[in-house]
Scaffold this active site. Structure first.
Site, PDB file in Angstrom:
ATOM      1  N   HIS A 258       0.812  -1.217   0.000  1.00 58.35           N
ATOM      2  CA  HIS A 258       0.000   0.000   0.000  1.00 58.35           C
ATOM      3  C   HIS A 258       0.844   1.265   0.000  1.00 58.35           C
ATOM      4  O   HIS A 258       0.698   2.115  -0.870  1.00 58.35           O
ATOM      5  CB  HIS A 258      -0.956   0.029   1.208  1.00 58.35           C
ATOM      6  CG  HIS A 258      -1.527   1.388   1.463  1.00 58.35           C
ATOM      7  ND1 HIS A 258      -2.697   1.815   0.902  1.00 58.35           N
ATOM      8  CD2 HIS A 258      -1.043   2.445   2.180  1.00 58.35           C
ATOM      9  CE1 HIS A 258      -2.920   3.069   1.260  1.00 58.35           C
ATOM     10  NE2 HIS A 258      -1.939   3.470   2.040  1.00 58.35           N
ATOM     11  N   GLU A 403     -23.439  19.299   4.719  1.00 60.08           N
ATOM     12  CA  GLU A 403     -22.525  20.440   4.677  1.00 60.08           C
ATOM     13  C   GLU A 403     -21.215  20.084   3.980  1.00 60.08           C
ATOM     14  O   GLU A 403     -20.697  20.842   3.138  1.00 60.08           O
ATOM     15  CB  GLU A 403     -22.225  20.954   6.093  1.00 60.08           C
ATOM     16  CG  GLU A 403     -23.423  21.553   6.830  1.00 60.08           C
ATOM     17  CD  GLU A 403     -24.297  20.493   7.493  1.00 60.08           C
ATOM     18  OE1 GLU A 403     -23.933  19.293   7.475  1.00 60.08           O
ATOM     19  OE2 GLU A 403     -25.354  20.869   8.043  1.00 60.08           O
ATOM     20  N   HIS A 465     -25.218  25.769  18.903  1.00 62.63           N
ATOM     21  CA  HIS A 465     -25.392  26.518  17.666  1.00 62.63           C
ATOM     22  C   HIS A 465     -24.607  27.828  17.646  1.00 62.63           C
ATOM     23  O   HIS A 465     -24.624  28.537  16.639  1.00 62.63           O
ATOM     24  CB  HIS A 465     -26.883  26.813  17.444  1.00 62.63           C
ATOM     25  CG  HIS A 465     -27.650  25.626  16.927  1.00 62.63           C
ATOM     26  ND1 HIS A 465     -27.605  24.392  17.539  1.00 62.63           N
ATOM     27  CD2 HIS A 465     -28.452  25.488  15.837  1.00 62.63           C
ATOM     28  CE1 HIS A 465     -28.368  23.545  16.860  1.00 62.63           C
ATOM     29  NE2 HIS A 465     -28.878  24.183  15.819  1.00 62.63           N
TER      30      HIS A 465
HETATM   31  C1  TPP Z   1      -9.370  11.329   5.364  1.00 58.20           C
HETATM   32  C2  TPP Z   1      -8.174  10.439   5.329  1.00 58.20           C
HETATM   33  N1  TPP Z   1      -7.970   9.584   6.339  1.00 58.20           N
HETATM   34  C3  TPP Z   1      -6.875   8.804   6.344  1.00 58.20           C
HETATM   35  C4  TPP Z   1      -5.955   8.867   5.338  1.00 58.20           C
HETATM   36  C5  TPP Z   1      -4.714   8.008   5.388  1.00 58.20           C
HETATM   37  N2  TPP Z   1      -4.818   6.948   4.392  1.00 58.20           N
HETATM   38  C6  TPP Z   1      -4.260   7.039   3.178  1.00 58.20           C
HETATM   39  S1  TPP Z   1      -4.577   5.719   2.204  1.00 58.20           S
HETATM   40  C7  TPP Z   1      -5.443   4.958   3.442  1.00 58.20           C
HETATM   41  C8  TPP Z   1      -6.053   3.606   3.217  1.00 58.20           C
HETATM   42  C9  TPP Z   1      -6.959   3.647   2.089  1.00 58.20           C
HETATM   43  O1  TPP Z   1      -7.362   2.388   1.717  1.00 58.20           O
HETATM   44  P1  TPP Z   1      -7.819   2.176   0.224  1.00 58.20           P
HETATM   45  O2  TPP Z   1      -8.601   3.332  -0.211  1.00 58.20           O
HETATM   46  O3  TPP Z   1      -8.445   0.859   0.138  1.00 58.20           O
HETATM   47  O4  TPP Z   1      -6.466   2.245  -0.575  1.00 58.20           O
HETATM   48  P2  TPP Z   1      -5.538   1.010  -0.993  1.00 58.20           P
HETATM   49  O5  TPP Z   1      -4.833   0.553   0.248  1.00 58.20           O
HETATM   50  O6  TPP Z   1      -6.411  -0.044  -1.548  1.00 58.20           O
HETATM   51  O7  TPP Z   1      -4.606   1.607  -1.968  1.00 58.20           O
HETATM   52  C10 TPP Z   1      -5.487   5.756   4.567  1.00 58.20           C
HETATM   53  C11 TPP Z   1      -6.172   5.369   5.811  1.00 58.20           C
HETATM   54  C12 TPP Z   1      -6.215   9.778   4.302  1.00 58.20           C
HETATM   55  N3  TPP Z   1      -5.381   9.933   3.277  1.00 58.20           N
HETATM   56  N4  TPP Z   1      -7.334  10.523   4.299  1.00 58.20           N
END
Ligand code: TPP
Ligand code: MG
Length: 655
Positions: A258, A403, A465
């Site tokens: 990843h 929002e 609020h």
């Molecule tokens: C709002 C947010 N929370 C957490 C992250 C950190 N983050 C980056 S990729 C990821 C996992 C995403 O999983 P997936 O979309 O399935 O990607 P894959 O591992 O399959 O490439 C996380 C938690 C982020 N970039 N944005």
């Protein structure tokens, strides 16, 4: 998959693993997993002309799974865009490389939107799809006829904003929006089984979407699914079952691919497994040529489109719309003059509505909306009928209680171009959409946030609020213009300023309660300086009262009391600290002189006001949560009355 087509996808895989390895950081798994899907998209479906990344009728492609940025950089490079060059890709994630860790719209012309905060890319794409349908309704298929494509991961679909975004898209029937879901069942922590049991496809179907599934490594099956998506009038989700890190023999299918370099050994093994013999950052000539040909269809479509535009009677109107220039016209000028003739005692939210009545009459590109607070935010005018599934020509969007989805959609509309979005909610709920406001600011987009009920002045609804820390925390956000006007004239001036900002969002903080007029001339937009002397001291100046919005009239009352006690007091309306900070030193020193006691008054946190008052000044505000009561009782309870404030200032002066 036939070898040649697999090889075209392998070019993405190789660039992704090599660039991440060189940077010693990044995310190879997603680009490697979705390489086959991206190759099919670019070869057969995406309408683009690499020689003109800003062509108005191009398809929009949003890589919502922004961590897979190398997929975007690789495809843009391979498809023949001027940037990124192969050297840009070699410099992936290094200072000043346009190939930033996550795709940035301001770094590369081919990147439609900044992504990285999961979920927002898809929600932004919804706004792009709205803008496309709206402009199509106005200019017809001959000038506006494109699609919005999204690659999203498990994370994008799991985030709460996904619910808001697809709800809006399903309701508005945005059939030209197609989401390609990287359905790899892996996130950072491991299998998606660790954290979710959701039937994502059922959720999309329940929200009015068309849903397809395919094998994301089989081009024929990908094409079948996309063809079905194109044929359906609903927005489409295509669940592409993929293997994360496809091609890395020992790590594929696991979260190890990843977000970390695969390592030299695994990369070598992947080269063997994929049959990719080329050195790092080298694309074999036959692969490069095949990719370069993908854009040929788009170049031809672009040339045809140019001919249609040249012969269209709507040409100058269309070009004008797309230029993004908006100028308040005659209705606005007439409105301003009326304010001088008969200064109204109105809430600034009402003043905003009155201003918008003039502006929306003058400026066709303004598209309003509210997150279910239309009657409270005063965002709808007689010129803005509803934008609906049946009639996309409308200029008012009922966003529902969404929002975050609203703010992200507004980003997409602004990024799309041709429309200038504004939308309302209560200021306290800025927190609900803050992450999208941040992306408005980061992406330098002209989005106008109409945030009403901006203090305890909203009264009985109470502390849930009543904004306290909101104004100051929003002022802390880079490139967001926060403005808090004091009366109808200032409100009109702030609107003019907001529309003049081509490269930043604005947030108007507006009152629920009526305010007396404090400005009686409109010869110059005084708010443009951010802070200005509304009234000069009569007696020798000892004090400068700096107030914003509803507290400006309170400051005038305080000044009266100080003057009555022989202490001269200026009153400064600090409409926007950001604009004030941008003025030259002489202006700032004149407005906030060193030889006077500087006193701030704002019905919100005092945190940060020492920036203007200095440590020895006085700060009047509210450093606790508010309370539920009628407005007069609240201002008295929190000590925000002239009777409470003036004696404290006199005491400080030694009187
Ligand atoms: C709002 C947010 N929370 C957490 C992250 C950190 N983050 C980056 S990729 C990821 C996992 C995403 O999983 P997936 O979309 O399935 O990607 P894959 O591992 O399959 O490439 C996380 C938690 C982020 N970039 N944005
Ligand atoms: Mg995943």
């Amino acid at each position: 998959m036939t070898l040649p087509e697999r090889q075209l996808a392998n070019a993405i895989r190789a660039l992704a693993m090599d660039a991440v390895q060189a940077a010693n950081s990044g995310h190879p798994g997603m680009p490697m997993g979705m390489a086959d899907v991206a190759t099919v998209l670019y070869s057969d479906y995406l309408k683009f002309d690499p020689s003109d990344p800003k062509w108005a009728d191009r398809d929009r492609f949003v890589l919502s799974a922004g961590h897979g940025s190398m997929l975007a950089y690789a495809t843009l490079h391979l498809a023949g865009y001027a940037r990124p060059t192969i050297d840009d890709i070699r410099n992936f994630r290094q200072l000043h490389s346009p190939c930033a860790g996550h795709p940035e719209n301001f770094e590369l012309a081919g990147v439609e939107t900044t992504t990285g905060p999961l979920g927002q890319g898809l929600a932004t794409a919804v706004g792009m799809a709205i803008a496309e349908r709206h402009l199509n309704a106005l200019y017809g298929d001959e000038l506006v006829d494109h699609r919005t494509w999204v690659i999203a991961g498990d994370g994008c679909l799991m985030e709460g904003i996904n619910h808001e975004a697809i709800g809006l898209a399903g309701h508005l029937g945005l059939g030209r929006l197609i989401v390609l879901w990287d359905d790899n069942k892996i996130t950072i922590d491991g299998s998606t089984d660790l954290s979710t049991s959701e039937d994502v496809k059922a959720r999309y179907a329940a929200t009015g979407w068309h849903v397809e599934s395919c094998d994301g490594h089989d081009p024929a099956d990908i094409r079948r699914a996309i063809d079905a998506a194109l044929a359906d009038s609903r927005p489409s989700l295509v669940a592409c079952r993929t293997i994360i890190g496809f091609g890395a023999p020992n790590k594929q299918g696991t979260s190890a691919t990843h977000g970390a370099p695969l390592g030299a050994e695994e990369i070598a093994a992947a080269r063997t497994a994929l049959g990719w013999a080329a050195d790092p950052f080298v694309i074999p000539a036959d692969v490069a040529a095949a990719w370069a040909a993908f854009g040929d269809k788009g170049k031809k479509l672009h040339a045809d489109w140019n001919d249609r535009l040249a012969n269209s009677e709507k040409k100058s109107d269309f070009n004008n719309r797309l230029s993004g220039k908006v100028v308040p016209g005659d209705a606005f000028k007439a409105y301003l003059d009326g304010l001088v003739a008969e200064p109204p005692k109105v809430a600034t939210r009402k003043a905003s509505e009155n201003t918008l009545t003039a502006l929306t009459a003058d400026i066709a590109s303004l598209i309003g909306g509210s997150a279910d607070l239309t009657g409270s935010n005063n965002t709808k005018t007689s010129s803005t009928k509803a934008l609906t599934k049946e009639d996309y020509s409308g200029r008012y969007i009922y966003y529902g209680i969404r929002e975050f989805g609203m703010a992200a959609a507004m980003n997409g509309m602004a990024l799309h171009g041709g429309v200038v979005p504004y939308g309302g909610t209560f200021l306290v709920f800025a927190d609900y959409c803050r992450a999208a406001i941040r992306l408005s600011a980061l992406q330098r987009q002209r989005v106008v946030y109409v945030m009403t009920h901006d203090s305890i002045g909203l009264g009985e609804d109470g502390p849930t609020h009543q904004p306290i820390e909101h104004l100051q925390s929003l002022r802390a956000m880079p490139n967001l213009l926060v403005m808090r006007p004091a009366d109808a004239v200032e409100t009109a001036e702030c609107w003019a300023l907001a529309l003049a900002q081509q490269d930043r969002p604005s947030l108007l903080a507006l009152t629920r309660q009526n305010l007396p007029p404090v400005r009686h001339d409109v010869t110059k937009n005084l708010c443009a300086k951010g802070g200005y002397r509304l009234r000069a001291a009569s007696a020798a100046r000892k004090v400068v009262l700096v107030a914003t919005g509803s507290e400006v009239s309170l400051a005038l009352e305080v000044a009266d009391k100080l003057e009555a006690a022989g202490q001269g007091a200026d009153v400064v309306s600090m409409v926007s600290t950001q604009l004030f900070d941008e003025q030259d030193a002489a202006w700032q020193a004149d407005i906030l002189p060193d030889d006077a006691l500087i006193v701030s008054i704002e019905a919100g946190t005092t945190f940060g006001w020492e920036r203007y008052t200095g440590r020895h000044g006085l700060r009047f505000g509210i450093d606790s949560f508010g309370a539920s009561a009628p407005i007069e009782d609240l201002f008295k309870h929190f000590g925000l009355t002239a009777d409470a404030i003036a004696p404290q200032i006199l005491a400080k002066l030694g009187n």
